[in-house]
Design a protein around this motif. Structure first.
Motif, PDB file in Angstrom:
ATOM      1  N   GLY A  55       0.843  -1.199   0.000  1.00 20.82           N
ATOM      2  CA  GLY A  55       0.000   0.000   0.000  1.00 20.82           C
ATOM      3  C   GLY A  55       0.873   1.240   0.000  1.00 20.82           C
ATOM      4  O   GLY A  55       0.490   2.284   0.535  1.00 20.82           O
ATOM      5  N   ALA A  63       1.766   3.227  -2.395  1.00 18.83           N
ATOM      6  CA  ALA A  63       1.555   4.274  -3.412  1.00 18.83           C
ATOM      7  C   ALA A  63       0.731   5.446  -2.910  1.00 18.83           C
ATOM      8  O   ALA A  63       0.634   6.469  -3.578  1.00 18.83           O
ATOM      9  CB  ALA A  63       0.889   3.664  -4.647  1.00 18.83           C
ATOM     10  N   ILE A 109      -0.942   6.509   4.105  1.00 21.44           N
ATOM     11  CA  ILE A 109       0.039   6.210   5.162  1.00 21.44           C
ATOM     12  C   ILE A 109       1.273   5.523   4.564  1.00 21.44           C
ATOM     13  O   ILE A 109       2.410   5.837   4.928  1.00 21.44           O
ATOM     14  CB  ILE A 109      -0.619   5.323   6.243  1.00 21.44           C
ATOM     15  N   VAL A 130      -1.240  -2.291  -5.359  1.00 19.74           N
ATOM     16  CA  VAL A 130      -2.113  -2.810  -6.408  1.00 19.74           C
ATOM     17  C   VAL A 130      -2.241  -1.772  -7.530  1.00 19.74           C
ATOM     18  O   VAL A 130      -2.542  -2.117  -8.672  1.00 19.74           O
ATOM     19  CB  VAL A 130      -3.489  -3.189  -5.780  1.00 19.74           C
ATOM     20  N   CYS A 182       1.309  -5.466  -6.728  1.00 21.43           N
ATOM     21  CA  CYS A 182       1.001  -6.570  -5.828  1.00 21.43           C
ATOM     22  C   CYS A 182      -0.351  -6.337  -5.158  1.00 21.43           C
ATOM     23  O   CYS A 182      -0.599  -5.249  -4.638  1.00 21.43           O
ATOM     24  CB  CYS A 182       2.135  -6.624  -4.794  1.00 21.43           C
ATOM     25  N   ALA A 195      -2.167  -7.276  -2.036  1.00 17.40           N
ATOM     26  CA  ALA A 195      -1.790  -7.867  -0.741  1.00 17.40           C
ATOM     27  C   ALA A 195      -2.772  -8.944  -0.286  1.00 17.40           C
ATOM     28  O   ALA A 195      -2.453  -9.741   0.593  1.00 17.40           O
ATOM     29  CB  ALA A 195      -1.680  -6.765   0.310  1.00 17.40           C
ATOM     30  N   ASN A 221       1.010  -3.019   5.279  1.00 20.93           N
ATOM     31  CA  ASN A 221       0.249  -1.786   5.550  1.00 20.93           C
ATOM     32  C   ASN A 221      -1.063  -1.682   4.772  1.00 20.93           C
ATOM     33  O   ASN A 221      -1.996  -1.044   5.250  1.00 20.93           O
ATOM     34  CB  ASN A 221       1.175  -0.590   5.217  1.00 20.93           C
ATOM     35  N   ALA A 222      -1.136  -2.320   3.597  1.00 28.11           N
ATOM     36  CA  ALA A 222      -2.342  -2.149   2.771  1.00 28.11           C
ATOM     37  C   ALA A 222      -3.575  -2.587   3.548  1.00 28.11           C
ATOM     38  O   ALA A 222      -3.534  -3.569   4.298  1.00 28.11           O
ATOM     39  CB  ALA A 222      -2.211  -2.967   1.480  1.00 28.11           C
ATOM     40  N   VAL A 257      -8.247  -2.011   3.642  1.00 26.95           N
ATOM     41  CA  VAL A 257      -9.449  -1.416   3.045  1.00 26.95           C
ATOM     42  C   VAL A 257     -10.542  -1.327   4.103  1.00 26.95           C
ATOM     43  O   VAL A 257     -10.429  -1.924   5.178  1.00 26.95           O
ATOM     44  CB  VAL A 257      -9.961  -2.259   1.842  1.00 26.95           C
ATOM     45  N   ARG A 293     -13.413 -10.220   1.000  1.00 21.50           N
ATOM     46  CA  ARG A 293     -12.379  -9.331   0.461  1.00 21.50           C
ATOM     47  C   ARG A 293     -11.658  -8.588   1.610  1.00 21.50           C
ATOM     48  O   ARG A 293     -10.442  -8.532   1.646  1.00 21.50           O
ATOM     49  CB  ARG A 293     -13.058  -8.330  -0.496  1.00 21.50           C
ATOM     50  N   ILE A 315      -7.626  -8.886   2.750  1.00 20.08           N
ATOM     51  CA  ILE A 315      -6.657  -7.772   2.716  1.00 20.08           C
ATOM     52  C   ILE A 315      -6.263  -7.315   4.126  1.00 20.08           C
ATOM     53  O   ILE A 315      -5.100  -7.027   4.385  1.00 20.08           O
ATOM     54  CB  ILE A 315      -7.221  -6.580   1.906  1.00 20.08           C
ATOM     55  N   SER A 335      -5.118  -0.523  13.314  1.00 17.71           N
ATOM     56  CA  SER A 335      -5.865   0.723  13.486  1.00 17.71           C
ATOM     57  C   SER A 335      -6.248   0.832  14.952  1.00 17.71           C
ATOM     58  O   SER A 335      -6.330  -0.189  15.651  1.00 17.71           O
ATOM     59  CB  SER A 335      -7.140   0.666  12.633  1.00 17.71           C
ATOM     60  N   LYS A 357      -9.656  -5.523  11.992  1.00 21.04           N
ATOM     61  CA  LYS A 357      -8.537  -4.824  12.639  1.00 21.04           C
ATOM     62  C   LYS A 357      -8.248  -5.435  14.016  1.00 21.04           C
ATOM     63  O   LYS A 357      -7.093  -5.471  14.444  1.00 21.04           O
ATOM     64  CB  LYS A 357      -8.797  -3.324  12.708  1.00 21.04           C
ATOM     65  N   ALA A 402      -7.787   8.607  12.846  1.00 20.06           N
ATOM     66  CA  ALA A 402      -7.963   9.114  11.487  1.00 20.06           C
ATOM     67  C   ALA A 402      -6.709   9.791  10.921  1.00 20.06           C
ATOM     68  O   ALA A 402      -6.066  10.594  11.591  1.00 20.06           O
ATOM     69  CB  ALA A 402      -9.116  10.102  11.471  1.00 20.06           C
ATOM     70  N   GLU A 444      -6.788   8.615   0.993  1.00 16.86           N
ATOM     71  CA  GLU A 444      -7.926   8.327   0.110  1.00 16.86           C
ATOM     72  C   GLU A 444      -9.083   7.723   0.914  1.00 16.86           C
ATOM     73  O   GLU A 444     -10.246   8.026   0.685  1.00 16.86           O
ATOM     74  CB  GLU A 444      -7.454   7.364  -0.993  1.00 16.86           C
TER      75      GLU A 444
HETATM   76  N1  LIG Z   1      -6.539   6.593   6.912  1.00 16.86           N
HETATM   77  C1  LIG Z   1      -6.887   6.330   8.168  1.00 16.86           C
HETATM   78  O1  LIG Z   1      -7.568   7.127   8.837  1.00 16.86           O
HETATM   79  C2  LIG Z   1      -6.429   5.059   8.836  1.00 16.86           C
HETATM   80  C3  LIG Z   1      -6.531   4.952  10.241  1.00 16.86           C
HETATM   81  C4  LIG Z   1      -6.115   3.781  10.865  1.00 16.86           C
HETATM   82  C5  LIG Z   1      -5.588   2.753  10.120  1.00 16.86           C
HETATM   83  N2  LIG Z   1      -5.507   2.871   8.765  1.00 16.86           N
HETATM   84  C6  LIG Z   1      -4.942   1.757   8.024  1.00 16.86           C
HETATM   85  O2  LIG Z   1      -3.744   2.181   7.394  1.00 16.86           O
HETATM   86  C7  LIG Z   1      -3.520   1.432   6.206  1.00 16.86           C
HETATM   87  C8  LIG Z   1      -3.335   2.385   5.044  1.00 16.86           C
HETATM   88  O3  LIG Z   1      -4.504   3.175   4.961  1.00 16.86           O
HETATM   89  P1  LIG Z   1      -4.621   4.493   4.054  1.00 16.86           P
HETATM   90  O4  LIG Z   1      -5.640   5.352   4.703  1.00 16.86           O
HETATM   91  O5  LIG Z   1      -3.281   5.014   3.734  1.00 16.86           O
HETATM   92  O6  LIG Z   1      -5.300   3.810   2.783  1.00 16.86           O
HETATM   93  P2  LIG Z   1      -5.593   4.354   1.312  1.00 16.86           P
HETATM   94  O7  LIG Z   1      -7.006   4.003   1.003  1.00 16.86           O
HETATM   95  O8  LIG Z   1      -5.152   5.748   1.166  1.00 16.86           O
HETATM   96  O9  LIG Z   1      -4.689   3.347   0.459  1.00 16.86           O
HETATM   97  C9  LIG Z   1      -3.279   3.352   0.522  1.00 16.86           C
HETATM   98  C10 LIG Z   1      -2.740   2.496  -0.603  1.00 16.86           C
HETATM   99  O10 LIG Z   1      -3.108   1.106  -0.444  1.00 16.86           O
HETATM  100  C11 LIG Z   1      -3.277   0.556  -1.743  1.00 16.86           C
HETATM  101  N3  LIG Z   1      -4.035  -0.694  -1.680  1.00 16.86           N
HETATM  102  C12 LIG Z   1      -5.359  -0.856  -1.451  1.00 16.86           C
HETATM  103  N4  LIG Z   1      -5.674  -2.165  -1.497  1.00 16.86           N
HETATM  104  C13 LIG Z   1      -4.530  -2.841  -1.759  1.00 16.86           C
HETATM  105  C14 LIG Z   1      -4.210  -4.199  -1.927  1.00 16.86           C
HETATM  106  N5  LIG Z   1      -5.142  -5.141  -1.870  1.00 16.86           N
HETATM  107  N6  LIG Z   1      -2.911  -4.530  -2.152  1.00 16.86           N
HETATM  108  C15 LIG Z   1      -1.954  -3.587  -2.245  1.00 16.86           C
HETATM  109  N7  LIG Z   1      -2.211  -2.279  -2.121  1.00 16.86           N
HETATM  110  C16 LIG Z   1      -3.474  -1.906  -1.869  1.00 16.86           C
HETATM  111  C17 LIG Z   1      -3.959   1.681  -2.508  1.00 16.86           C
HETATM  112  O11 LIG Z   1      -3.803   1.510  -3.911  1.00 16.86           O
HETATM  113  C18 LIG Z   1      -3.249   2.910  -1.984  1.00 16.86           C
HETATM  114  O12 LIG Z   1      -2.131   3.258  -2.774  1.00 16.86           O
HETATM  115  C19 LIG Z   1      -4.738   0.514   6.068  1.00 16.86           C
HETATM  116  O13 LIG Z   1      -4.437  -0.749   6.604  1.00 16.86           O
HETATM  117  C20 LIG Z   1      -5.798   1.218   6.902  1.00 16.86           C
HETATM  118  O14 LIG Z   1      -6.790   0.325   7.363  1.00 16.86           O
HETATM  119  C21 LIG Z   1      -5.904   3.998   8.106  1.00 16.86           C
END
Ligand SMILES: NC(=O)c1ccc[n+]([C@@H]2O[C@H](COP(=O)([O-])OP(=O)(O)OC[C@H]3O[C@@H](n4cnc5c(N)ncnc54)[C@H](O)[C@@H]3O)[C@@H](O)[C@H]2O)c1
Length: 280
Positions: free
Chosen positions: A12, A14, A17, A38, A57, A59, A85-86, A88, A103, A107, A136, A153, A181, A185
């Protein structure tokens, strides 16, 4: 633990986080950062920016993670730090469809199993390595508005704890990243991780990660108040549940109003709101 000179993989990587982590690890002087995502174009663009390597990839697919680990180790040597880290989010409760449950389970949970299975034997043979799981605060507390996210989580937290217990004495350092938070995206789309307050930047998450690496601390809390919420939860579970139910009804009420008159509709309240809700 120092990232300088280390071979690092971030899934994740790209966006959000993961992107914040890739940039920071490159700045810290990592030997190479593998940006696994991905989103092929996104991974390539980040790799170009930080002089790293992009790997496409998913994940949630074991074959992709095996390929990622093999490619990295054959090309650059043993992986020192793998950031799983990836992740959804799927909103909703028990009514969420089975395909969505499968799904998100793949992931948010199995991806960590697949990564650990592909990685740990090699790390142990080499005398050690580090594995970071992005779970999280929802995995320590709960996620208003999303049962699948809360459940997966919590599973990720349990997985990281157990790997730390099982492999800690064999040189594996495990880190568990549990933000509330963060601007990404996921939160931009109004996903359930969004909060009414307390939204931080990915760079701040990366700061907390580097601090915890330096202190070799398992639990990484970019929002330090989460520790207080954990303490409140374990001190009086029923009181905590009562406070969370109040938050839940606020969330349900805000969802019922039309979006244009209520821009926060669809965004569940943050754990920080619990303090006012519980009167503490
Ligand atoms: N944003 C938040 O508020 C928050 C808070 C707590 C935890 N998290 C966790 O942090 C991690 C990253 O979250 P984020 O907010 O940066 O997410 P995001 O939705 O911004 O996605 C970050 C990246 O993950 C990639 N990605 C999505 N599914 C994938 C897969 N199956 N394989 C590989 N790459 C994949 C996306 O293409 C994207 O580039 C996640 O596990 C999320 O649950 C996020």
């Amino acid at each position: 633990m120092d990232v300088k000179g280390k071979l690092v993989v971030v899934t994740g990587g790209a966006g959000g986080i993961g992107l914040g982590l890739c940039r920071r690890f490159a700045r810290e002087g990592a030997k190479r950062v593998i940006v696994a995502d991905v989103n092929e174009a996104g991974a390539l663009s980040v790799a170009e920016e930080i002089d790293g390597t992009a790997v496409t990839c998913d994940a949630g697919r074991e074959e992709d993670l095996i390929r990622l680990v093999r490619f990295t180790e054959q090309t650059y040597g043993g992986i020192d730090l793998f950031c799983s880290n990836a992740g959804v989010i799927v909103m909703g409760g028990v009514e969420a469809g089975n395909e969505d449950w499968k799904r998100i389970w793949e992931i948010n949970v199995m991806a960590h199993v697949y990564a650990a299975r592909a990685l740990l034997p090699g790390m142990i043979k080499r005398g050690g390595g580090a594995f970071m799981v992005t779970a999280s605060a929802a995995g320590l507390l709960s996620q208003i508005g999303s049962l699948p996210y809360s459940v997966t989580k919590h599973a990720a937290v349990g997985l990281a704890e157990n790997i730390a217990i099982t492999y800690g004495d064999r040189g594996i350092k495990v880190f568990l990243l549990c933000p509330q938070a963060v601007r990404s995206e996921m939160t931009r789309q109004g996903g359930g991780v969004a909060a009414l307050d307390g939204l931080i930047e990915p760079e701040e998450v990366a700061d907390a990660v580097i601090d915890s690496f330096n202190r070799e601390e398992f639990l990484i809390l970019p929002h330090p108040e989460v520790k207080t919420y954990m303490q409140r939860k374990t001190t009086d579970y029923d009181r905590w549940l009562r406070g969370m139910r109040k938050l839940q009804s606020r969330f349900a009420a805000s969802e019922a109003r039309p979006l244009e008159s209520n821009p926060k509709a669809g965004l569940p309240p943050s754990q920080r709101d619990i303090l006012s809700q519980t009167g503490e």
